[in-house]
Design a protein around this motif. Sequence first.
Motif, PDB file in Angstrom:
ATOM      1  N   GLY A 149       9.427   1.959  16.166  1.00 20.25           N
ATOM      2  CA  GLY A 149       8.717   3.103  15.592  1.00 20.25           C
ATOM      3  C   GLY A 149       8.542   2.918  14.098  1.00 20.25           C
ATOM      4  N   LEU A 150       7.426   3.411  13.589  1.00 21.17           N
ATOM      5  CA  LEU A 150       7.129   3.317  12.156  1.00 21.17           C
ATOM      6  C   LEU A 150       6.397   4.576  11.738  1.00 21.17           C
ATOM      7  CD1 LEU A 150       5.673   0.216  10.305  1.00 21.17           C
ATOM      8  CD2 LEU A 150       4.660   2.468   9.959  1.00 21.17           C
ATOM      9  N   VAL A 185       2.764  -1.541  25.302  1.00 19.02           N
ATOM     10  CA  VAL A 185       2.864  -1.024  23.931  1.00 19.02           C
ATOM     11  C   VAL A 185       4.310  -1.125  23.456  1.00 19.02           C
ATOM     12  CG1 VAL A 185       2.761   1.075  22.526  1.00 19.02           C
ATOM     13  CG2 VAL A 185       0.866   0.500  24.068  1.00 19.02           C
ATOM     14  N   GLN A 186       4.501  -1.697  22.264  1.00 17.23           N
ATOM     15  CA  GLN A 186       5.847  -1.887  21.732  1.00 17.23           C
ATOM     16  C   GLN A 186       6.064  -1.228  20.369  1.00 17.23           C
ATOM     17  OE1 GLN A 186       5.714  -6.384  22.697  1.00 17.23           O
ATOM     18  NE2 GLN A 186       7.894  -5.883  22.771  1.00 17.23           N
ATOM     19  N   LEU A 187       5.053  -0.550  19.873  1.00 18.38           N
ATOM     20  CA  LEU A 187       5.180   0.097  18.560  1.00 18.38           C
ATOM     21  C   LEU A 187       4.406   1.407  18.559  1.00 18.38           C
ATOM     22  CD1 LEU A 187       5.933   0.154  15.507  1.00 18.38           C
ATOM     23  CD2 LEU A 187       3.875  -1.230  15.093  1.00 18.38           C
ATOM     24  N   GLN A 188       5.049   2.468  18.081  1.00 22.17           N
ATOM     25  CA  GLN A 188       4.368   3.743  17.883  1.00 22.17           C
ATOM     26  C   GLN A 188       4.304   4.048  16.390  1.00 22.17           C
ATOM     27  OE1 GLN A 188       6.062   7.233  19.738  1.00 22.17           O
ATOM     28  NE2 GLN A 188       4.484   8.581  18.959  1.00 22.17           N
ATOM     29  N   LEU A 189       3.115   4.440  15.921  1.00 23.31           N
ATOM     30  CA  LEU A 189       2.908   4.882  14.546  1.00 23.31           C
ATOM     31  C   LEU A 189       2.769   6.394  14.520  1.00 23.31           C
ATOM     32  CD1 LEU A 189       0.156   2.403  13.231  1.00 23.31           C
ATOM     33  CD2 LEU A 189       2.630   2.120  13.161  1.00 23.31           C
ATOM     34  N   GLY A 190       3.174   7.010  13.422  1.00 25.29           N
ATOM     35  CA  GLY A 190       3.003   8.454  13.288  1.00 25.29           C
ATOM     36  C   GLY A 190       3.295   8.924  11.876  1.00 25.29           C
ATOM     37  N   GLY A 191       3.008  10.185  11.632  1.00 24.79           N
ATOM     38  CA  GLY A 191       3.354  10.790  10.351  1.00 24.79           C
ATOM     39  C   GLY A 191       4.857  10.970  10.246  1.00 24.79           C
ATOM     40  N   ASP A 225       6.534  13.526  10.013  1.00 25.39           N
ATOM     41  CA  ASP A 225       7.029  14.643  10.818  1.00 25.39           C
ATOM     42  C   ASP A 225       7.205  14.259  12.291  1.00 25.39           C
ATOM     43  OD1 ASP A 225       4.301  14.374  11.249  1.00 25.39           O
ATOM     44  OD2 ASP A 225       3.975  16.505  11.580  1.00 25.39           O
ATOM     45  N   GLN A 226       6.777  13.051  12.659  1.00 26.38           N
ATOM     46  CA  GLN A 226       6.874  12.608  14.050  1.00 26.38           C
ATOM     47  C   GLN A 226       8.090  11.721  14.310  1.00 26.38           C
ATOM     48  OE1 GLN A 226       4.834  13.603  16.662  1.00 26.38           O
ATOM     49  NE2 GLN A 226       4.170  15.052  15.106  1.00 26.38           N
ATOM     50  N   TRP A 227       8.925  11.545  13.301  1.00 23.59           N
ATOM     51  CA  TRP A 227      10.080  10.657  13.441  1.00 23.59           C
ATOM     52  C   TRP A 227      10.955  11.054  14.633  1.00 23.59           C
ATOM     53  CZ3 TRP A 227      11.533   6.043  11.986  1.00 23.59           C
ATOM     54  CH2 TRP A 227      12.878   5.682  12.015  1.00 23.59           C
ATOM     55  N   GLY A 228      11.250  12.335  14.775  1.00 23.44           N
ATOM     56  CA  GLY A 228      12.095  12.793  15.881  1.00 23.44           C
ATOM     57  C   GLY A 228      11.481  12.507  17.225  1.00 23.44           C
ATOM     58  N   ARG A 268       0.822  -1.212   0.000  1.00 23.40           N
ATOM     59  CA  ARG A 268       0.000   0.000   0.000  1.00 23.40           C
ATOM     60  C   ARG A 268       0.861   1.269   0.000  1.00 23.40           C
ATOM     61  NH1 ARG A 268      -5.493  -0.885   1.005  1.00 23.40           N
ATOM     62  NH2 ARG A 268      -5.988  -3.033   1.607  1.00 23.40           N
ATOM     63  N   GLU A 269       2.194   1.098  -0.042  1.00 24.72           N
ATOM     64  CA  GLU A 269       3.148   2.219  -0.048  1.00 24.72           C
ATOM     65  C   GLU A 269       2.915   3.132   1.144  1.00 24.72           C
ATOM     66  OE1 GLU A 269       3.182   4.115  -3.900  1.00 24.72           O
ATOM     67  OE2 GLU A 269       2.828   2.204  -4.906  1.00 24.72           O
ATOM     68  N   ALA A 270       2.659   2.503   2.292  1.00 21.58           N
ATOM     69  CA  ALA A 270       2.268   3.243   3.488  1.00 21.58           C
ATOM     70  C   ALA A 270       3.369   3.307   4.539  1.00 21.58           C
ATOM     71  CB  ALA A 270       1.007   2.607   4.096  1.00 21.58           C
ATOM     72  N   ILE A 271       4.563   2.835   4.219  1.00 24.58           N
ATOM     73  CA  ILE A 271       5.668   2.894   5.176  1.00 24.58           C
ATOM     74  C   ILE A 271       6.718   3.875   4.678  1.00 24.58           C
ATOM     75  CG2 ILE A 271       7.538   1.622   6.286  1.00 24.58           C
ATOM     76  CD1 ILE A 271       5.836  -0.875   6.190  1.00 24.58           C
ATOM     77  N   ASN A 272       7.072   4.814   5.534  1.00 21.78           N
ATOM     78  CA  ASN A 272       8.121   5.774   5.201  1.00 21.78           C
ATOM     79  C   ASN A 272       9.441   5.367   5.850  1.00 21.78           C
ATOM     80  OD1 ASN A 272       9.181   8.293   4.161  1.00 21.78           O
ATOM     81  ND2 ASN A 272       9.121   9.047   6.259  1.00 21.78           N
ATOM     82  N   GLN A 273       9.438   5.238   7.191  1.00 22.55           N
ATOM     83  CA  GLN A 273      10.638   4.852   7.930  1.00 22.55           C
ATOM     84  C   GLN A 273      10.280   3.860   9.032  1.00 22.55           C
ATOM     85  OE1 GLN A 273      11.573   9.122   8.763  1.00 22.55           O
ATOM     86  NE2 GLN A 273      13.698   8.490   8.454  1.00 22.55           N
TER      87      GLN A 273
END
Length: 419
Positions: free
Chosen positions: A217-218, A185-191, A193-196, A10-15
């Motif tokens: 993180g993803l 909780v072992q995984l956080q999702l975000g846009g 811009d939330q990588w930092g 779905r091309e939904a993963i950035n990092q």
Amino acid sequence: MNILDELEWREAINQQTDAEGLSKLLEEKSVSLYCGVDPTGDSMHVGHLIPFIMLKRFQLAGHRPVILIGGATGTIGDPSGRQSERTLQTLEQVQENVAKLTAQMKKLFMTEGDNQLRLVNNYDWIHKINVIEFLRDYGKNFSINTMLAKDIVANRLETGISFTEFSYQILQSLDYHHLFCEEDVQLQLGGSDQWGNITSGLDLIRRKEGSEAKAFGLTIPLMLKADGTKFGKTAGGAVWLDPEKTTPYEFYQFWTNTDDRDVIKYLKYFTFLDKAAIEALEEQVRTEPHKRAAQIALAEEMTRFVHGEEMLSQAKRITAALFSGDIKSLTADEIEQGFKEMPAYEASKESKNIIDWLVDIGIEPSKRQAREDIKSGAISLNGERVQEQELDVTADHAIEGKFIIVRKGKKSYSLVRLV
């Protein structure tokens, strides 16, 4: 395909912070994961939906989502993507927004008897921490040098950033640590811009819980339209999920107006249609673009998801009536939705000759022009052509006694409200 393979398709993963480690964890067990939103407003818009749709995909794959409403962080303001300080809202306004966003999240993502999804508010734990605890237990774990290097801060150094917004990443890190310890909780999702903020949270978890702590993180890609402009904006502003801000008809139309170059991407991102269904629609875009089958499928899926089956049916009725000219088939509520952005006028309920009526309310510039337009068949009331210059317009012409829709020519519509 597993959940990560599906997100890749779905091309939904950035990092990802550790793609191999996360893949292995998801194969081993069902995990808890979270995504948050700050209550900076009383409704989300379509841009906010993207990470939460991903959260829902994890839920459908058997994992346990947690939605965090930032009742505490919302009082501070995330600096990401901004070049100036936010105007702080009152605590009362933030709490009102929390209540409305919580109700919105429950409507969208919780079903009756659903015990998989949890809703939490970070105010519940952050407000208990005093300033000394904050500095000793959390601030001591953050390097100023590292914080300054984060994109969300570095981008603001020229214009300036307050200590309040500078501290935001500590509070969000505190959230991840709390959820790691208290909610597993072992995984956080975000846009993107939330990588930092996400990596800061992971650093805090490992500093306090040990380097072997399994947390990940993803982020999802920044959503831009094919023309390079920001997704989710129209000439009228943001496309809101609240039906009072963006009507279901407007919401439906937003998706049906999607560019051919974007529609398959949006079907992959936003809908729960499977690969075969989306590939079939992609073929229709290629071979029969004039039918706009993909756009209609996208609009139906999204309107049904956000507003429900009844409001989808209403949006389709309005669309069909405006296309066919069968205005009388619409209710007053549907008229208000369908003609919300069209020129609006007010007229008295008293009986008046059609020519005088058109001139008095401002649709026609003169009686001469009004006569000519009626004579040529250019004027319609509620979808019916006016053929008599002697016609008296009365309240009986109004739909539910409230509205008369005037069409002048082929495409010029006006909404007249009787008062």
